[in-house]
Design a protein around this motif. Structure first.
Motif, short mmCIF file in Angstrom:
data_model
loop_
_atom_site.label_atom_id
_atom_site.label_comp_id
_atom_site.label_asym_id
_atom_site.label_seq_id
_atom_site.Cartn_x
_atom_site.Cartn_y
_atom_site.Cartn_z
N TRP A 1 45.21 59.89 19.05
CA TRP A 1 46.28 60.81 19.42
C TRP A 1 46.90 61.41 18.17
O TRP A 1 47.07 60.73 17.17
CB TRP A 1 47.36 60.09 20.23
CG TRP A 1 46.90 59.72 21.60
CD1 TRP A 1 46.43 58.50 22.00
CD2 TRP A 1 46.86 60.57 22.73
NE1 TRP A 1 46.09 58.56 23.33
CE2 TRP A 1 46.35 59.81 23.81
CE3 TRP A 1 47.19 61.91 22.96
CZ2 TRP A 1 46.17 60.35 25.09
CZ3 TRP A 1 47.02 62.43 24.23
CH2 TRP A 1 46.51 61.66 25.27
N TYR A 2 47.23 62.68 18.24
CA TYR A 2 47.94 63.34 17.15
C TYR A 2 48.80 64.46 17.73
O TYR A 2 48.57 64.92 18.86
CB TYR A 2 46.98 63.87 16.08
CG TYR A 2 46.05 64.96 16.56
CD1 TYR A 2 46.39 66.31 16.41
CD2 TYR A 2 44.84 64.66 17.15
CE1 TYR A 2 45.54 67.31 16.86
CE2 TYR A 2 44.00 65.65 17.59
CZ TYR A 2 44.35 66.97 17.45
OH TYR A 2 43.51 67.95 17.89
N ALA A 3 49.81 64.89 16.97
CA ALA A 3 50.68 65.98 17.41
C ALA A 3 49.86 67.27 17.34
O ALA A 3 49.44 67.70 16.28
CB ALA A 3 51.91 66.07 16.53
N PHE A 4 49.63 67.88 18.49
CA PHE A 4 48.81 69.08 18.63
C PHE A 4 49.68 70.34 18.53
O PHE A 4 49.32 71.31 17.89
CB PHE A 4 48.08 69.02 19.98
CG PHE A 4 47.27 70.23 20.32
CD1 PHE A 4 46.13 70.54 19.62
CD2 PHE A 4 47.64 71.05 21.38
CE1 PHE A 4 45.35 71.64 19.95
CE2 PHE A 4 46.87 72.15 21.72
CZ PHE A 4 45.73 72.45 21.01
N LYS A 5 50.85 70.29 19.18
CA LYS A 5 51.76 71.44 19.18
C LYS A 5 53.19 70.92 19.13
O LYS A 5 53.60 70.15 19.99
CB LYS A 5 51.55 72.28 20.45
CG LYS A 5 52.44 73.50 20.52
CD LYS A 5 52.21 74.29 21.80
CE LYS A 5 53.08 75.54 21.76
NZ LYS A 5 53.38 76.05 23.07
N THR A 6 53.90 71.34 18.12
CA THR A 6 55.29 70.93 17.98
C THR A 6 56.21 72.14 18.16
O THR A 6 55.78 73.28 18.05
CB THR A 6 55.55 70.30 16.59
OG1 THR A 6 55.22 71.25 15.58
CG2 THR A 6 54.72 69.05 16.39
N SER A 7 57.46 71.87 18.45
CA SER A 7 58.45 72.94 18.58
C SER A 7 59.72 72.47 17.90
O SER A 7 60.30 71.46 18.31
CB SER A 7 58.71 73.26 20.05
OG SER A 7 59.63 74.29 20.16
N PRO A 8 60.15 73.14 16.84
CA PRO A 8 59.53 74.34 16.28
C PRO A 8 58.17 74.01 15.68
O PRO A 8 57.90 72.87 15.30
CB PRO A 8 60.51 74.80 15.20
CG PRO A 8 61.27 73.57 14.83
CD PRO A 8 61.31 72.70 16.06
N GLY A 9 57.32 75.02 15.60
CA GLY A 9 55.95 74.83 15.12
C GLY A 9 55.89 74.37 13.67
O GLY A 9 56.78 74.64 12.87
N SER A 10 54.82 73.65 13.38
CA SER A 10 54.58 73.15 12.03
C SER A 10 53.29 73.79 11.50
O SER A 10 52.38 74.10 12.27
CB SER A 10 54.42 71.63 12.08
OG SER A 10 53.86 71.15 10.89
N ALA A 11 53.20 73.95 10.20
CA ALA A 11 52.00 74.53 9.59
C ALA A 11 50.77 73.67 9.87
O ALA A 11 49.65 74.16 9.84
CB ALA A 11 52.21 74.69 8.09
N SER A 12 50.96 72.38 10.14
CA SER A 12 49.81 71.50 10.38
C SER A 12 49.42 71.42 11.86
O SER A 12 48.47 70.72 12.20
CB SER A 12 50.11 70.09 9.85
OG SER A 12 51.16 69.51 10.58
#
Length: 171
Positions: free
Chosen positions: A133-144
């Motif tokens: 598992w990994y962070a696929f989409k964050t809010s606010p968005g991250s460059a990674s």
């Protein structure tokens, strides 16, 4: 015995796909289990995330057309390959695509699936069955965010067509 002749081709295609398509950036933190209290995405959420979008990879792209749930993809890894098939979503939170992949050495079927869960404003993803598992989409968005590589529109078909022409047997 016939079934095993396709095994080297399938391994080559999947290795190329894995190298360019499904690896999250090394900087992302990975987890064996999804975050506690996270919930699977609904089918509606997944169609909204992927429908009529292209997932642009290091050396290729896949397009998830809403019409007839068509999936087209190409990768330039090695001598290159292209895949065509369909994508589908299942509850709880799984996106899959089943495609016939073509390369100079032949063709092979592949089924690829990803699970998705949400906690707060973060969507987590895991390649099935053995991914992390990994962070696929964050809010606010991250460059990674891997999701930054998912773009509205078809960024796959033109190169798909060129790869199909390149790999077609000469007449």
């Amino acid at each position: 015995m016939r079934k095993f002749r396709k095994l080297p081709l399938l391994c080559t295609i999947i290795a190329a796909m894995g190298a360019s398509i499904f690896n999250a950036d090394a900087a992302q933190s990975k987890m064996a289990k999804p975050p506690a209290m996270s919930e699977p995405l609904t089918s509606k959420d997944l169609v909204k995330l992927y429908g009529n979008h292209s997932w642009i990879w290091k050396d290729g792209a896949g397009y998830f057309a809403v019409k007839q749930r068509e999936f087209k993809a190409w990768t330039g890894e090695g001598a290159g390959s292209y895949g065509t098939g369909h994508w589908f979503v299942t509850d709880p939170g799984k996106l899959c695509f089943k495609a016939m992949w073509y390369a100079k050495t032949g063709k092979a079927d592949a089924l690829t699936c990803f699970s998705h869960r949400k906690k707060g404003n973060t969507i987590f993803q895991k390649r099935e069955p053995n991914g992390e598992w990994y962070a696929f989409k964050t809010s606010p968005g991250s460059a990674s965010d891997e999701y930054r590589k998912v773009q509205a529109g078809d960024y796959a078909t033109a190169r798909f067509d060129r790869m199909r022409t390149k790999l077609s047997p000469t007449r």
